[in-house]
Design an enzyme around this catalytic site. Structure first.
Site, mmCIF file in Angstrom:
data_model
loop_
_atom_site.group_PDB
_atom_site.id
_atom_site.type_symbol
_atom_site.label_atom_id
_atom_site.label_comp_id
_atom_site.label_asym_id
_atom_site.label_seq_id
_atom_site.Cartn_x
_atom_site.Cartn_y
_atom_site.Cartn_z
ATOM 1 N N LYS A 1 12.477 16.624 -17.102
ATOM 2 C CA LYS A 1 12.456 15.535 -16.113
ATOM 3 C C LYS A 1 13.205 14.314 -16.656
ATOM 4 O O LYS A 1 13.998 13.691 -15.949
ATOM 5 C CB LYS A 1 11.007 15.157 -15.738
ATOM 6 C CG LYS A 1 10.953 14.004 -14.752
ATOM 7 C CD LYS A 1 9.552 13.567 -14.368
ATOM 8 C CE LYS A 1 9.623 12.287 -13.528
ATOM 9 N NZ LYS A 1 8.319 11.705 -13.206
ATOM 10 N N ASP B 1 9.708 -1.146 -11.716
ATOM 11 C CA ASP B 1 9.278 -0.978 -10.340
ATOM 12 C C ASP B 1 10.095 0.168 -9.776
ATOM 13 O O ASP B 1 11.325 0.194 -9.896
ATOM 14 C CB ASP B 1 9.455 -2.255 -9.517
ATOM 15 C CG ASP B 1 8.509 -2.244 -8.319
ATOM 16 O OD1 ASP B 1 7.289 -2.079 -8.520
ATOM 17 O OD2 ASP B 1 8.978 -2.374 -7.173
ATOM 18 N N GLU C 1 -0.422 -9.205 -7.656
ATOM 19 C CA GLU C 1 -0.059 -8.438 -6.468
ATOM 20 C C GLU C 1 1.473 -8.393 -6.335
ATOM 21 O O GLU C 1 2.148 -9.395 -6.593
ATOM 22 C CB GLU C 1 -0.659 -9.114 -5.226
ATOM 23 C CG GLU C 1 -0.683 -8.190 -4.038
ATOM 24 C CD GLU C 1 -1.136 -8.898 -2.775
ATOM 25 O OE1 GLU C 1 -0.842 -8.388 -1.693
ATOM 26 O OE2 GLU C 1 -1.781 -9.969 -2.894
ATOM 27 N N GLY D 1 1.260 7.726 -16.189
ATOM 28 C CA GLY D 1 2.400 8.646 -16.073
ATOM 29 C C GLY D 1 3.691 7.971 -16.512
ATOM 30 O O GLY D 1 4.488 8.532 -17.272
HETATM 31 P P1 ITT Z 1 2.604 -0.288 -12.211
HETATM 32 O O1 ITT Z 1 2.937 -1.287 -11.115
HETATM 33 O O2 ITT Z 1 1.371 -0.653 -12.973
HETATM 34 O O3 ITT Z 1 3.781 0.008 -13.082
HETATM 35 P P2 ITT Z 1 2.543 1.605 -10.047
HETATM 36 O O4 ITT Z 1 2.310 3.082 -9.982
HETATM 37 O O5 ITT Z 1 1.802 0.746 -9.042
HETATM 38 O O6 ITT Z 1 2.219 1.128 -11.518
HETATM 39 P P3 ITT Z 1 5.025 0.920 -8.753
HETATM 40 O O7 ITT Z 1 4.494 -0.223 -8.000
HETATM 41 O O8 ITT Z 1 6.392 0.814 -9.370
HETATM 42 O O9 ITT Z 1 4.075 1.308 -9.962
HETATM 43 O O10 ITT Z 1 4.984 2.200 -7.797
HETATM 44 C C1 ITT Z 1 5.656 3.332 -8.180
HETATM 45 C C2 ITT Z 1 5.141 4.523 -7.388
HETATM 46 O O11 ITT Z 1 6.282 5.326 -7.009
HETATM 47 C C3 ITT Z 1 4.277 5.418 -8.243
HETATM 48 O O12 ITT Z 1 2.900 5.062 -8.155
HETATM 49 C C4 ITT Z 1 4.578 6.798 -7.682
HETATM 50 O O13 ITT Z 1 3.831 7.017 -6.516
HETATM 51 C C5 ITT Z 1 6.049 6.673 -7.282
HETATM 52 N N1 ITT Z 1 6.913 7.079 -8.409
HETATM 53 C C6 ITT Z 1 7.712 6.282 -9.172
HETATM 54 N N2 ITT Z 1 8.326 6.989 -10.127
HETATM 55 C C7 ITT Z 1 7.912 8.255 -9.965
HETATM 56 C C8 ITT Z 1 8.165 9.460 -10.659
HETATM 57 O O14 ITT Z 1 8.946 9.492 -11.734
HETATM 58 N N3 ITT Z 1 7.583 10.586 -10.222
HETATM 59 C C9 ITT Z 1 6.768 10.573 -9.148
HETATM 60 N N4 ITT Z 1 6.445 9.472 -8.453
HETATM 61 C C10 ITT Z 1 7.013 8.325 -8.861
#
Ligand code: ITT
Length: 215
Positions: free
Chosen positions: A192, A84, A55, A29
């Site tokens: 968005k 992040d 991690e 995404g």
């Molecule tokens: P990477 O670390 O591989 O980038 P991740 O999904 O684990 O992937 P993060 O640790 O930054 O990344 O966690 C971000 C989470 O926050 C993501 O999985 C979503 O649940 C939420 N999130 C962040 N941006 C978002 C968005 O634009 N729309 C909806 N949820 C979002």
């Protein structure tokens, strides 16, 4: 003095010549949004380069973002960007916050995390509450870059226990930006991108890449 150093350091990457940029994410995404928001770059995902993330142990979005960018830069030798991000819900002591991707449990799906958040709100007898998304980007341009570029974006709104729309990812179907009748899940990718935390952070980063701002 600062601006001279800045200009020297930023030469490795430019908006004008389709520079290659590794996006340090395994989240499809996020990757899609980077492709849309940075059309002047050749975007490569760390997944396609078999780069294994570590991690996330940082206490801040910044630390985690820097770690992601560093690992991708070291492994690829290319400019790399870390993202992040997360959802902050003040009434839940700012959770899910740094735990947004693993709120229900480690390796939970987006659907499971949304359901978990919905349950937490219902436990407090809430159908909606204020919330905001944050995104911290770190761009490492060259190996051992002593001056990574950093950009932050916020999106204010509320989370509701009613889910609407299937666009986007993560918490999008339950997040309603301030002043909008639509959830992020009901908006198309362009809508968005115009208002999102990631869209805003990328705009700031682009200005820094072009040297309009050294802050
Ligand atoms: P990477 O670390 O591989 O980038 P991740 O999904 O684990 O992937 P993060 O640790 O930054 O990344 O966690 C971000 C989470 O926050 C993501 O999985 C979503 O649940 C939420 N999130 C962040 N941006 C978002 C968005 O634009 N729309 C909806 N949820 C979002």
């Amino acid at each position: 003095m600062l601006s001279q150093t800045y200009l020297l350091l930023r030469q490795s990457i430019s908006l004008a010549n389709k520079s290659t940029l590794v996006v340090a994410t395994n989240n499809p995404g996020k990757l899609k949004e980077f492709g849309l928001l940075l059309p002047n770059f050749e975007i490569i995902s760390q997944t396609s380069l078999d780069i294994i993330p570590e991690e996330e142990v940082g206490e801040t979005f910044f630390e985690n973002s820097l770690q992601k960018a560093r690992i991708a830069n070291k492994a690829s030798g290319l400019a790399a960007i870390g993202d992040d991000s997360g959802l902050i819900v003040p009434v839940l002591n700012n959770l899910p916050g740094l735990l947004s991707a693993r709120y229900a449990y480690k390796n939970a799906t987006d659907e499971e995390n949304r359901q978990f958040l919905k349950n937490e709100l219902e436990r407090l007898n809430l159908t909606e509450t204020k919330a905001y998304f944050v995104c911290v980007l770190v761009l490492i341009q060259v190996s051992a870059d002593p001056f990574p570029l950093i950009a932050t974006g916020l999106l204010e709104g509320s989370v509701k226990t009613i889910f609407r729309g299937a666009n986007g990812f993560g918490y999008d179907p339950m997040f309603y930006p301030k002043g909008s009748n639509l959830s992020l899940g009901e908006m198309n990718a362009d809508e968005k991108a115009l208002i999102s935390h990631r869209g805003k952070a990328i705009e700031i980063l682009k200005r820094k890449i072009e040297g309009f701002s050294s802050e």
